[in-house]
Design a protein around this motif. Sequence first.
Motif, mmCIF file in Angstrom:
data_model
loop_
_atom_site.group_PDB
_atom_site.id
_atom_site.type_symbol
_atom_site.label_atom_id
_atom_site.label_comp_id
_atom_site.label_asym_id
_atom_site.label_seq_id
_atom_site.Cartn_x
_atom_site.Cartn_y
_atom_site.Cartn_z
ATOM 1 N N SER A 213 16.487 7.953 -2.207
ATOM 2 C CA SER A 213 16.975 7.036 -3.242
ATOM 3 C C SER A 213 18.248 7.573 -3.900
ATOM 4 O O SER A 213 18.815 6.936 -4.762
ATOM 5 C CB SER A 213 15.900 6.734 -4.277
ATOM 6 N N ARG A 214 18.705 8.742 -3.455
ATOM 7 C CA ARG A 214 20.025 9.195 -3.899
ATOM 8 C C ARG A 214 21.146 8.458 -3.185
ATOM 9 O O ARG A 214 22.285 8.494 -3.626
ATOM 10 C CB ARG A 214 20.215 10.664 -3.534
ATOM 11 N N CYS A 215 20.829 7.849 -2.064
ATOM 12 C CA CYS A 215 21.855 7.294 -1.175
ATOM 13 C C CYS A 215 22.770 6.333 -1.923
ATOM 14 O O CYS A 215 22.310 5.482 -2.678
ATOM 15 C CB CYS A 215 21.192 6.576 -0.008
ATOM 16 N N ILE A 216 24.070 6.489 -1.745
ATOM 17 C CA ILE A 216 25.013 5.568 -2.361
ATOM 18 C C ILE A 216 25.695 4.713 -1.296
ATOM 19 O O ILE A 216 26.719 4.107 -1.542
ATOM 20 C CB ILE A 216 26.064 6.303 -3.210
ATOM 21 N N LYS A 217 25.115 4.686 -0.111
ATOM 22 C CA LYS A 217 25.564 3.794 0.946
ATOM 23 C C LYS A 217 27.047 3.958 1.253
ATOM 24 O O LYS A 217 27.787 2.989 1.265
ATOM 25 C CB LYS A 217 25.272 2.343 0.550
ATOM 26 N N LYS A 242 20.263 -5.433 2.304
ATOM 27 C CA LYS A 242 20.978 -6.303 1.382
ATOM 28 C C LYS A 242 22.317 -5.655 1.008
ATOM 29 O O LYS A 242 22.350 -4.507 0.569
ATOM 30 C CB LYS A 242 20.122 -6.484 0.130
ATOM 31 N N GLY A 244 25.597 -4.518 -1.003
ATOM 32 C CA GLY A 244 25.925 -4.251 -2.403
ATOM 33 C C GLY A 244 24.833 -3.608 -3.204
ATOM 34 O O GLY A 244 24.954 -3.447 -4.404
ATOM 35 N N GLU A 245 23.719 -3.231 -2.565
ATOM 36 C CA GLU A 245 22.599 -2.683 -3.316
ATOM 37 C C GLU A 245 22.601 -1.163 -3.236
ATOM 38 O O GLU A 245 22.767 -0.602 -2.160
ATOM 39 C CB GLU A 245 21.295 -3.223 -2.741
ATOM 40 N N ILE A 246 22.408 -0.527 -4.377
ATOM 41 C CA ILE A 246 22.337 0.938 -4.394
ATOM 42 C C ILE A 246 21.079 1.363 -5.120
ATOM 43 O O ILE A 246 20.857 0.927 -6.227
ATOM 44 C CB ILE A 246 23.545 1.534 -5.111
ATOM 45 N N PRO A 247 20.259 2.252 -4.577
ATOM 46 C CA PRO A 247 20.328 2.714 -3.194
ATOM 47 C C PRO A 247 19.919 1.598 -2.232
ATOM 48 O O PRO A 247 19.150 0.727 -2.613
ATOM 49 C CB PRO A 247 19.322 3.866 -3.157
#
Lengths: 327, 683
Positions: A213-217, A242, A244-247
């Motif tokens: 859940s750290r992922c910033i894509k 989806k 534009g979703e972070i994470p």
Amino acid sequence: MEKQNGNGKVGAVLVVGGGIGGIQAALDLAESGYYVYLLEKSPSIGGVMAQLDKTFPTNDCSMCILSPKLVEAGRHLNIQLITNAELEEVSGEEGNFRVKILKKPRYVDIDKCTGCGLCAQSDLTSLKEKEEELWVDRIVVDEASCIQCGECTEACLEENKENHAMTNTALERRRFIELPPEQRGEREPETLAQKVALMDEESRKNFWQSELSRCIKCFGCRDACPVWIYDGAELEDPDWIKPGEIPPAVPLFQIIRAYRIANLCVNCGMCEEACPMDIPLRTIHQLMWRQSPESVFEVIPGLDRKTKQKLIKKVKENPMVKVETAR
Amino acid sequence: MNCDFVLTVCPFCGCGCQLYLEVMDGELTGVLPCKTDEMSEGKPCIKGRNAADFISHPDRLKSPLVKRKGKFEPASWEEALDIVGSQLSKIKQKYGPDSIGILSSAKCTNEENFLLMKFARAVIGTNNVDHCARLCHASTVVGLVKAFGSGAMTNSVPEIEGADCVFVIGSNTMEQHPLISLRVLRAKERGAKLIVADPRRTPLVDFADIYLQHKPGTDVALINGLMHVIVRDGLEDKKFIRERTEGFEELEKKIKEYPPEKVSRVTGVDAADLEKAARFYGEAEKASILYAMGITQHTTGTENVLSVANLAMLTGNVGRESTGVNPLRGQNNVQGACDMGALPDVYSGYQRVNDKEARARFEKAWGVALPQKPGLTVTEMTDAAIDGSLKAMYIMGENPALSDPDINHLKKALGSLDFLVVQDIFLSEAAQFAHVVLPACSFAEKEGTFTATDRRVQRVRKAIEPIGDSKPDWIIVSELARRMGGTQFNYTSPGEIMKEIASLTPSYAGISYERLDNGKVLAWPCPSQEHPGTRFLHSNVFTRGRGQFFAIDYKEPAELPDKEYPFLLTTGRLMFQYHTGTMTRRIPALERELPTGFVEINRKDAKKLSISQGERIRVKSRRGEIEIQAFVTDGILPGVVFIPFHFAECAANVLTSRNVDPEAKIPEFKVCAVKIYKDDKHG
């Protein structure tokens, strides 16, 4: 270094550095009757000259000069090689030094090793083999990159069943994860991959949940991957992830990525290096290393069954990744 | 085939990550991370990875444009510059130099900002020069100068890793400064406590030990409450307060009035959480505060900043490694543009224009008399344009028509100008109003320096030749200045401008291209050629001598929800777009992630208004209204809505108010009242 001879001088010499200079010095000293310890940092002697083609100014072939000396130094009764070791401290005075040497583990018993090289062929990520260093004890397990896949020890066993040259430590390191808990004894897991492998499913799920859940894509893991060939994949498909979703959907995003390269991954670690959030992505691939692509779902649990099936179906459509064949 | 890798600096946020631009036969092909860069460690975020994609976009301005009969027509440089020069001279003669306003750019290099500042003051003769720092960290500059004497981030970014407690307030660090949030997470992994205070549930909240979801605009009350608990429990650093600060008595009296129960009522934060957070912060050996727009963009912006400074000084968390008050600057060179004096009241290095000595030094160097009255700020220029006292504007690399509050008002202001010049790389929303548009170069086509958020000065290097007929901003400005009679504008390279900057700016005195090109990481103050730069400020003594405490009372925001406009609107940025989107909306990878805006609304409110996920709704304030799609979420407080300001088609700034902080003149982007309704029932 306590061998005394008649003139009261201490009769052993330590030569630090096993390049051509060190080798020649060691040979000269040994020939004049001293006992020589030849200390070398790397796994084998030879140094830079072994990497050169010609020498200045005579244009002589450098290996033609070097290799007889290598053999001589290796066999000389007055020379003891201490390779893969470093000088830590020197005390005492002229004529009577004491030194402290750090000998690094090799995980290979050089008395037994025949230099067949099969271990290195089996796994290039963890064994250092420098082609130009032609010496019997050239094999060393590089701890920093060893992933305990165990391929090397298996190769060694196959070649020489009686006289297994990979030391027990290497064997134990690799077998640690596979040992049943009661046989592990007091030892603690060493690497993150081992720790994760030993977790039960629930804590493994929590572990990945919090890491991923750290992922910033940023797509860095995908962009840096040398074996990523599949483009226009689910990672950019709004039905899967989806935009534009972070994470991005945890753990689906990383499962798709890992699954896509499951049996292409060479475990180079570029994905982890590229990650601006320090997610231990390489661990995923270390754990998947010897298993089927489906093992991704065990390695990173938390995906529902329906999505799993959908993903397997989707991946099967792509001929580049063979789902059926386990490694 | 010729392949080259040019080391330069990312043009987006204030982190200042170094990148390699990949050039193949004179064409930009991509971005390579730089692994030796201290900031990014070879791990840039998605914006950095795609930084090369907008540069060769077909929309780039390729020749000067002159508006004739309401239409833009291409013109030659000679023609365009002649028009600009003669028009500006005419207006200057007729209405005086103060009828011209200049907007500099936080996107341009230090050299260009310095040059435009010099152009405004030495050639035009006005102090009406400002830039978008007014809209982001003006209150930081004012507030921290009052408290500490220097308005910049006190510590460097890598130091955050070593903190024992990180307090993030009003900053969406994970999305806006990903490489800084990496440091926060590393500190956390080491065992540091993480406190996040934000009205909106940002991604960083998932990692926080304590999350304080306070109502927008109640920051002063929240921080006073924290200080109350710290003093009550005796966690303050008495030695630090005694030896290094002044004004503690008044503060002590003031924060007595903010017991946790009262603060809890005002802010909506649970009193137990508040006490726990205060203890975490107070007990930490090294505690670091990170803040951004959530603190500054209020009518009480300066007071918010002073409160943050109070909290840090109270616990002695200033002037040591891994501590400090760290405003995270939003733009690649907003720190540099401020340092270069693109502000109405200071020259470069924050030397005040009404300080006789400073002015004399600049007058001597430039050989002209300089105006002494501080000029107009961005927000004041708009008003001056409407009331007619401002006749012309020169805008370099800014898009106020999307970034300023109350856009309708601003567009009216731009429309009522006699003469408007916009110098940009794309035909931005503001450029539509221009009489002359001058095509400038992007960061990949010029040399210069950027100053990152932690005061690191880094080199920007030219990778490709200018696209079309565009020219680097420093060439355009100096050519224009020469036309208007400027005598000292004969630069052959930005390096020469840097020499002039160093000679006139004490904090930049030791910075030169030679040192930067040798791989030195120099953070100002760097007063001499031998100086290694400064990692953290105020180490033994504050810049102003002693740190000043200010007793601050909580004041309500200027416009709060009422019966007619029941929702509180707060604005901000998102991960995948950047500011007004002139660059990021032309990068396919980013546009694909986030093609348009949305309004975040709490699930309960959505239910009440029967708004479903993704439905198009209308948001209206006293200043205007927009149509936008709804994003229903639990991550925002009931009664509060959030709109990102990147998107022209649903621009949040149509709605925002022009109420400004009285000192810093920063508009209150974070609080205004709106109502929400569905299209079918107008209401």
